[in-house]
Design an enzyme around this catalytic site. Structure first.
Site, short mmCIF file in Angstrom:
data_model
loop_
_atom_site.label_atom_id
_atom_site.label_comp_id
_atom_site.label_asym_id
_atom_site.label_seq_id
_atom_site.Cartn_x
_atom_site.Cartn_y
_atom_site.Cartn_z
N SER A 14 -45.20 34.29 16.78
CA SER A 14 -45.31 35.97 15.83
C SER A 14 -46.73 36.22 15.71
O SER A 14 -47.59 35.62 16.02
CB SER A 14 -44.74 35.41 14.79
OG SER A 14 -44.65 36.28 13.84
N TYR A 34 -44.99 29.87 6.32
CA TYR A 34 -44.24 30.43 8.32
C TYR A 34 -45.42 30.33 9.15
O TYR A 34 -45.40 30.46 10.11
CB TYR A 34 -43.24 31.74 8.15
CG TYR A 34 -42.33 32.62 9.43
CD1 TYR A 34 -41.97 31.90 9.85
CD2 TYR A 34 -43.98 33.70 9.49
CE1 TYR A 34 -41.83 32.75 11.06
CE2 TYR A 34 -43.32 34.48 10.36
CZ TYR A 34 -42.40 33.20 11.57
OH TYR A 34 -41.45 34.26 12.36
N1 LIG Z 1 -37.36 38.67 13.91
C1 LIG Z 1 -38.31 38.55 14.18
O1 LIG Z 1 -39.43 39.65 13.48
C2 LIG Z 1 -39.17 37.73 14.31
C3 LIG Z 1 -41.34 38.19 14.83
C4 LIG Z 1 -41.58 36.57 15.27
C5 LIG Z 1 -41.29 35.52 15.35
N2 LIG Z 1 -39.73 35.47 15.23
C6 LIG Z 1 -38.54 34.05 16.05
O2 LIG Z 1 -38.13 34.38 16.77
C7 LIG Z 1 -37.20 33.78 17.08
C8 LIG Z 1 -35.90 33.67 16.89
O3 LIG Z 1 -35.62 34.31 15.22
P1 LIG Z 1 -35.06 35.75 15.50
O4 LIG Z 1 -35.82 36.18 14.95
O5 LIG Z 1 -34.00 35.75 16.23
O6 LIG Z 1 -34.25 35.02 13.79
P2 LIG Z 1 -32.38 34.42 13.46
O7 LIG Z 1 -31.52 35.55 14.38
O8 LIG Z 1 -32.39 33.92 12.48
O9 LIG Z 1 -32.35 33.09 14.93
C9 LIG Z 1 -32.99 32.36 14.34
C10 LIG Z 1 -32.22 30.69 15.16
O10 LIG Z 1 -32.60 29.70 15.10
C11 LIG Z 1 -31.37 28.52 15.34
N3 LIG Z 1 -31.68 28.07 14.04
C12 LIG Z 1 -32.36 27.70 13.17
N4 LIG Z 1 -32.66 26.52 12.39
C13 LIG Z 1 -32.13 26.36 13.68
C14 LIG Z 1 -32.23 24.49 13.85
N5 LIG Z 1 -32.87 23.46 12.83
N6 LIG Z 1 -32.04 23.46 15.17
C15 LIG Z 1 -31.06 24.41 16.06
N7 LIG Z 1 -31.38 25.99 15.69
C16 LIG Z 1 -31.95 26.67 14.47
C17 LIG Z 1 -30.61 29.32 14.41
O11 LIG Z 1 -29.52 29.46 14.90
P3 LIG Z 1 -28.61 27.93 14.05
O12 LIG Z 1 -28.41 28.62 12.22
O13 LIG Z 1 -27.04 28.89 14.84
O14 LIG Z 1 -28.77 26.79 14.27
C18 LIG Z 1 -30.55 30.90 15.62
O15 LIG Z 1 -29.91 30.89 16.69
C19 LIG Z 1 -37.19 32.13 15.06
O16 LIG Z 1 -38.53 31.26 16.25
C20 LIG Z 1 -38.89 33.76 14.88
O17 LIG Z 1 -39.54 32.56 14.11
C21 LIG Z 1 -38.63 36.31 15.07
#
Ligand SMILES: NC(=O)c1ccc[n+]([C@@H]2O[C@H](COP(=O)([O-])OP(=O)(O)OC[C@H]3O[C@@H](n4cnc5c(N)ncnc54)[C@H](OP(=O)(O)O)[C@@H]3O)[C@@H](O)[C@H]2O)c1
Length: 254
Positions: free
Chosen positions: A139, A152
Site C-alpha cells: 500500500s 495496517y
Molecule cells: N482499496 C485501497 O484503498 C487499498 C489501498 C492499498 C492497498 N489495498 C490492499 O488491496 C487488497 C484488497 O483490498 P480491497 O481494497 O480490494 O478491499 P476489499 O474489497 O475489502 O477486499 C478484500 C478481499 O480480501 C479478502 N479477505 C479478507 N480477509 C481474508 C481472509 N482471512 N481470508 C481470505 N480472504 C480474505 C476478502 O474476501 P472475503 O471477505 O470473501 O474473505 C476480499 O476479497 C488488500 O490487501 C488491501 O490492503 C487496498
C-alpha cells in the site's frame, strides 16, 4: 510478468481490487482462480463469469490455506502466478489497550501471516514452473503513515520489506516477486471508502495496473501515478509534508 497465458490464483478476490484484477486478467487471456471466505460471493462470481473457478480459503487459518492450496494445485497443476491480495484495514486508537489490541492481532494475522502462509504453501510449486510470479500487495501507507490505522500501515510496511527480501532469495530462480502498491482506491476496505473523493475509482486503478504490467513486464513494484506522492516522500525529501497532507486530507481513508 507476461500479461497473458498464465494460470493465476488470487486469494482475496471476492470483491474490490482482487475481483477487478481477476476479471481483467481473465479478459487478457489468463486462467483465473478466485479465492476468499464468502461462499455466496464465490458462487456468484463463478456463475456470472464462466471460466473463472473459485476456492474457499481463509488465509488466517493454516488448515484452510493448506486445503485450498492442495485443491487449487490438483485442479490447476500449471498454476504459475500467486497474488496475495487478501487484506483488511481497521481504524484503531492506540491510546488505550482496548482500542487496538484485538484489531492489531487480526490485522497482522490477515495482512502479514496470511501472505506468509500462502508463500509457504505455493513457493515450491512455483519454483517448479518455468516462468512464475508472486505478486504481493502492500500500500502507499507502507511508505507514509495514516494516523488512524497504525497496524495496517505497519503490516503493509512488513509486506514491502518481505517482498524486497524474498525477491533477493528467489533471484536466479524462475520466480519473480512483484509488489503491487495501491494508493487509496474506491473499495469496501474501510467504511465510506467506496465513495471517498480521496480514493481512485477502481476501474481507473485496474486499467493503469494492467497497462503497467503490460508495458513494464520486468518491474518489481507496480506503482500507479497516484501512489508516488506517498511512495517517494523520503526520496524527494518532503516526507514530513506528505505525512501532514495525508492526515489532513484523508483522516479515515486508506
Ligand atoms: N482499496 C485501497 O484503498 C487499498 C489501498 C492499498 C492497498 N489495498 C490492499 O488491496 C487488497 C484488497 O483490498 P480491497 O481494497 O480490494 O478491499 P476489499 O474489497 O475489502 O477486499 C478484500 C478481499 O480480501 C479478502 N479477505 C479478507 N480477509 C481474508 C481472509 N482471512 N481470508 C481470505 N480472504 C480474505 C476478502 O474476501 P472475503 O471477505 O470473501 O474473505 C476480499 O476479497 C488488500 O490487501 C488491501 O490492503 C487496498
Amino acid at each position: 510478468m507476461q500479461i497473458t497465458g498464465n494460470t493465476v490464483f488470487i486469494p482475496g478476490a471476492t470483491s474490490g481490487i482482487g475481483l477487478a484484477l481477476a476479471l481483467r486478467l481473465q479478459a487478457a487471456g489468463n486462467t483465473v482462480i478466485v479465492g476468499g471466505r464468502r461462499t455466496e460471493l464465490l458462487a456468484r462470481i463463478a456463475a456470472e463469469h464462466p471460466g473463472i473457478t473459485t476456492a474457499q480459503i481463509d488465509t488466517t487459518d493454516p488448515e484452510s490455506v493448506a486445503t485450498a492450496a492442495k485443491e487449487v494445485l490438483a485442479s490447476h497443476p500449471d498454476l504459475n502466478v500467486l497474488v496475495t491480495m487478501a487484506g483488511m484495514m481497521r481504524a484503531e486508537d492506540w491510546r488505550t489497550p482496548g482500542g487496538f489490541l484485538e484489531s492489531a492481532e487480526a490485522t497482522f494475522a490477515t495482512n502479514v501471516l496470511g501472505p506468509i502462509r500462502l508463500l509457504a504453501a505455493f513457493v515450491e510449486h512455483l519454483r517448479s514452473r518455468p516462468d512464475a510470479t508472486i505478486m504481493t500487495v502492500s500500500s502507499g501507507l507502507a511508505f507514509a503513515p495514516l494516523a488512524a490505522t497504525p497496524s495496517y500501515n505497519a503490516s503493509k510496511a512488513a509486506i514491502h520489506m518481505l517482498s524486497e527480501s524474498v525477491r533477493l532469495q528467489l533471484a536466479g530462480t524462475s520466480v519473480r516477486v512483484v509488489e503491487l502498491e495501491p494508493p487509496a482506491v474506491r473499495t469496501d476496505l474501510l467504511p465510506g471508502q467506496s465513495d471517498s473523493p480521496f480514493a481512485m475509482p477502481l476501474d481507473a486503478f485496474v486499467d493503469e495496473v494492467m497497462t503497467l504490467l503490460e508495458t513494464e513486464p520486468d518491474a518489481t513494484e507496480i506503482q500507479v501515478e497516484n501512489v508516488k506522492f506517498l511512495r517517494y516522500g523520503e526520496v524527494r525529501g518532503d516526507y514530513a509534508e506528505v505525512v501532514a497532507t495525508l492526515n489532513r486530507l484523508d483522516p479515515h481513508g486508506s
